[in-house]
Design a protein around this motif. Structure first.
Motif, short mmCIF file in Angstrom:
data_model
loop_
_atom_site.label_atom_id
_atom_site.label_comp_id
_atom_site.label_asym_id
_atom_site.label_seq_id
_atom_site.Cartn_x
_atom_site.Cartn_y
_atom_site.Cartn_z
N LYS A 1 74.21 37.63 -29.55
CA LYS A 1 74.19 39.09 -29.39
C LYS A 1 73.71 39.46 -27.98
N LYS A 2 72.70 38.75 -27.51
CA LYS A 2 72.19 38.99 -26.16
C LYS A 2 73.24 38.64 -25.11
N HIS A 3 73.99 37.56 -25.36
CA HIS A 3 75.04 37.13 -24.43
C HIS A 3 76.14 38.18 -24.33
N LYS A 4 76.49 38.78 -25.46
CA LYS A 4 77.55 39.79 -25.45
C LYS A 4 77.16 40.98 -24.59
N ILE A 5 75.91 41.39 -24.70
CA ILE A 5 75.40 42.50 -23.88
C ILE A 5 75.37 42.08 -22.43
N ASN A 6 74.85 40.87 -22.18
CA ASN A 6 74.74 40.35 -20.81
C ASN A 6 76.11 40.23 -20.15
N GLN A 7 77.10 39.84 -20.93
CA GLN A 7 78.46 39.67 -20.39
C GLN A 7 78.98 41.00 -19.84
N ASN A 8 78.75 42.07 -20.57
CA ASN A 8 79.17 43.40 -20.12
C ASN A 8 78.38 43.85 -18.89
N GLU A 9 77.09 43.51 -18.87
CA GLU A 9 76.24 43.86 -17.72
C GLU A 9 76.72 43.16 -16.46
N VAL A 10 77.10 41.89 -16.59
CA VAL A 10 77.57 41.11 -15.44
C VAL A 10 78.88 41.69 -14.91
N ILE A 11 79.75 42.12 -15.81
CA ILE A 11 81.03 42.71 -15.40
C ILE A 11 80.79 43.99 -14.61
N LEU A 12 79.79 44.78 -15.02
CA LEU A 12 79.47 46.02 -14.31
C LEU A 12 78.74 45.76 -12.99
N ARG A 13 77.94 44.70 -12.96
CA ARG A 13 77.11 44.41 -11.79
C ARG A 13 77.92 43.84 -10.63
N TYR A 14 78.88 42.95 -10.92
CA TYR A 14 79.64 42.27 -9.87
C TYR A 14 81.09 42.76 -9.86
N LYS A 15 81.52 43.23 -8.69
CA LYS A 15 82.85 43.85 -8.57
C LYS A 15 83.99 42.89 -8.92
N ASN A 16 83.85 41.62 -8.54
CA ASN A 16 84.96 40.68 -8.76
C ASN A 16 84.86 39.95 -10.10
N TYR A 17 83.92 40.37 -10.93
CA TYR A 17 83.74 39.74 -12.25
C TYR A 17 84.51 40.57 -13.28
N LYS A 18 85.50 39.97 -13.90
CA LYS A 18 86.38 40.71 -14.79
C LYS A 18 86.17 40.32 -16.26
N ALA A 19 86.52 41.24 -17.12
CA ALA A 19 86.45 40.98 -18.56
C ALA A 19 87.63 40.11 -18.98
N SER A 20 87.46 39.39 -20.04
CA SER A 20 88.54 38.56 -20.56
C SER A 20 89.50 39.41 -21.39
N LYS A 21 90.79 39.27 -21.10
CA LYS A 21 91.81 40.02 -21.87
C LYS A 21 91.89 39.52 -23.31
N ASP A 22 91.49 38.26 -23.51
CA ASP A 22 91.57 37.66 -24.85
C ASP A 22 90.25 37.71 -25.60
N ASN A 23 89.28 38.48 -25.06
CA ASN A 23 87.99 38.63 -25.72
C ASN A 23 87.26 37.29 -25.85
N VAL A 24 87.42 36.43 -24.84
CA VAL A 24 86.84 35.09 -24.85
C VAL A 24 85.32 35.16 -24.73
N MET A 25 84.63 34.34 -25.47
CA MET A 25 83.18 34.36 -25.49
C MET A 25 82.57 33.79 -24.20
N PHE A 26 83.19 32.74 -23.66
CA PHE A 26 82.72 32.12 -22.41
C PHE A 26 83.92 32.02 -21.45
N HIS A 27 83.80 32.67 -20.29
CA HIS A 27 84.97 32.67 -19.40
C HIS A 27 84.58 32.66 -17.92
N GLN A 28 85.56 32.42 -17.07
CA GLN A 28 85.37 32.42 -15.63
C GLN A 28 85.20 33.86 -15.14
N HIS A 29 84.84 34.00 -13.88
CA HIS A 29 84.62 35.34 -13.33
C HIS A 29 85.90 36.18 -13.30
#
Length: 395
Positions: A281-309
Motif C-alpha cells: 500500500k505504501k509502495h502504491k502511494i510512493n509510486q504516484n509520488e515519484v511520478i509527480l516528483r520527476y518529470k521523466n518518470y512515467k506511469a505504467s500503461k499496464d498498471n505494472v506494480m514494478f516498472h522502469q522510469h
C-alpha cells in the motif's frame, strides 16, 4: 514419386499364384546434398499394402527431409530439429535457451559429424571437458538437449538404430551438492535494511521500489519473473493476497513478453502477512509520488506494480545486477535474487511450517521437489523432531 512391382513373379497370367511379394521404390531429393536418392522396401503381400506403406514413407520424407542410415550431418539435423520440431512445441524462452546451447556449445564441437559417427566414449570425454568450464546444472541442460535430439533421431525419424549417448555420467560438483544459496534471518534483515536508505548517486532517491520488490520476494518466495509480471490488479488488499497467474520473460537482446508460469502448480494465490500488505500500500502511494516528483518518470500503461522510469517492465538483468551491488556494499555473500525465494522457504521450514504448505506456497510441482531442494533443512528438522521425541518418551 513411388513405383511398384512384384519381385520374382513367374506367372504369365494376370492373376498371380506364385506368391511373389510386392515392392515399392521412392525417389526423393536429399536436402543435405541436393542429390536424388531412392528408397525401396519389399515383402508386401499385395499392391495395396505396398501403396499404403509407400504413402506413409513419402509423408515422412517430405516432413522430415532427413538423410538415411545415419549419414545426416549434425549441423543440418539439429537446425531442422530445432526449427520444425521444438520451436512450435515449447515456450519461446525455452526455445531460446535450447537454440543458444545448440549454437554455442553443440555445433562448434559436433556440427561436422555425421550422426552415425558419434560415439559414447568421445561424447563422454566432451562432457567431462564441459565440466571444466560450466556448472553441473549447465552441463546437464546441454546434455539433455543433445540426448533429446538423438532420441528423436532413433525413435521418431529412424535415422540411426541406437542412441550412442545413453547412460552418460555428468561429473558432480565436489562441494555444495544439493545445497541452495540463501540468506540467514540476520543476513536478510541486513540486506533489506540497507535498501531503506537511498544511495547518494541514486537517480530517483524518493522511490522505494527496490526495497518493496525484494521485501515482497523475501516474504512470499515468488520467482523474479512472477514478481516483475505483477500488476496492481493482482493485489487483493481485502483478502491480503496476490494472484500469481503469469511470469515476465525478458530474453537477451529481444522483446519482453508475458508468459504462463513455470508449471500448473505455479498458478496460485499467495497469502500476505500484515507487514507486506502495508508495504505494498505504501509502495502504491510512493509510486504516484515519484511520478509527480520527476518529470521523466512515467506511469505504467499496464498498471505494472514494478516498472522502469519510462513505464515499461523492469529488466530482469538490471534487477539482478542491482541485487549483486547491494550484496557487495553490505558485505554479504553475492547471491542472485532467486536466493530470496530459497530464503523464504528455508525460514518457513525452520519456523516449523508444514512442507506441503511450503510446496504449495512456492508453486512447486510436488512436495518431493520441495523436500529434495531443501534436503539439508528437512533433515535438520527431522533430527530436531527426533531429539524432542527422545526427550519426551524417556523410558
Amino acid at each position: 514419386m513411388a513405383s511398384f512391382r512384384k519381385r520374382g513373379c513367374t506367372c504369365e497370367k494376370k492373376k498371380c499364384t506364385c506368391g511373389a511379394k510386392w515392392e515399392y521404390r521412392i525417389k526423393y531429393v536429399d536436402r543435405q546434398t541436393g542429390k536424388t536418392k531412392e528408397k525401396s522396401k519389399g515383402g508386401f503381400t499385395s499392391k495395396k499394402e505396398a501403396q499404403l506403406a509407400a504413402a506413409e514413407e513419402e509423408l515422412k520424407i517430405n516432413q522430415f527431409g532427413f538423410a538415411e542410415n545415419g549419414n545426416e550431418v549434425v549441423l543440418n539435423y539439429f537446425s531442422e530439429w530445432l526449427e520444425v520440431f521444438k520451436k512450435p512445441n515449447v515456450k519461446p524462452i525455452t526455445y531460446s535457451v535450447q537454440e543458444r546451447n545448440v549454437r554455442l556449445n553443440i555445433l562448434p564441437r559436433w556440427g561436422k559429424y555425421r550422426l552415425k559417427d558419434i560415439t559414447r566414449t568421445e561424447y563422454q570425454k566432451w562432457i567431462n571437458e564441459l565440466r571444466d568450464h560450466y556448472s553441473e546444472g549447465t552441463v546437464r541442460r546441454i546434455h539433455s538437449i543433445f540426448s533429446s535430439a538423438i532420441h528423436d533421431a532413433v525413435h521418431e525419424f529412424h535415422i540411426i538404430r541406437e542412441n550412442p549417448i545413453q547412460k552418460i555420467k555428468i561429473p558432480k560438483d565436489v562441494e555444495n551438492t544439493n545445497r541452495v544459496q540463501y540468506f540467514s534471518k540476520e543476513q536478510l534483515e541486513k540486506f533489506l535494511n540497507s535498501l531503506k536508505t537511498p544511495q547518494k548517486n541514486a537517480k530517483y532517491k524518493h522511490s522505494i521500489q527496490y526495497y518493496v520488490l525484494f521485501s515482497l520476494m523475501a516474504r512470499t518466495g515468488i520467482r523474479i519473473g512472477e514478481a516483475l509480471a505483477l500488476t496492481w490488479d493482482d493485489f487483493n488488499e481485502k483478502e491480503k493476497s496476490i494472484s500469481i497467474t503469469k511470469t515476465l520473460v525478458y530474453p537477451l537482446n529481444s522483446t519482453p513478453y508475458i508468459s504462463t508460469p513455470k508449471s500448473l502448480k505455479s498458478v496460485r494465490i499467495v497469502k500476505l502477512d500484515e507487514q507486506t500488505v502495508k508495504l505494498l500500500k505504501k509502495h502504491k502511494i510512493n509510486q504516484n509520488e515519484v511520478i509527480l516528483r520527476y518529470k521523466n518518470y512515467k506511469a505504467s500503461k499496464d498498471n505494472v506494480m514494478f516498472h522502469q522510469h519510462d513505464g515499461r517492465w523492469l529488466r530482469t538483468n538490471v534487477v539482478r545486477e542491482y541485487f549483486k551491488e547491494v550484496c557487495k556494499r553490505t558485505d554479504l555473500p553475492v547471491l542472485s535474487p532467486h536466493a530470496l525465494r530459497h530464503s523464504h522457504a528455508v525460514h518457513l521450514l525452520e519456523a516449523g511450517a508444514n512442507i506441503k504448505y511450503v510446496s504449495e506456497r512456492l508453486g512447486h510441482a510436488s512436495t518431493k521437489v520441495t523436500a529434495d531442494t531443501y534436503l539439508h533443512i528437512t533433515e535438520k528438522i527431522e533430527n530436531e523432531a527426533l531429539e524432542l521425541y527422545s526427550q519426551y518418551i524417556k523410558f
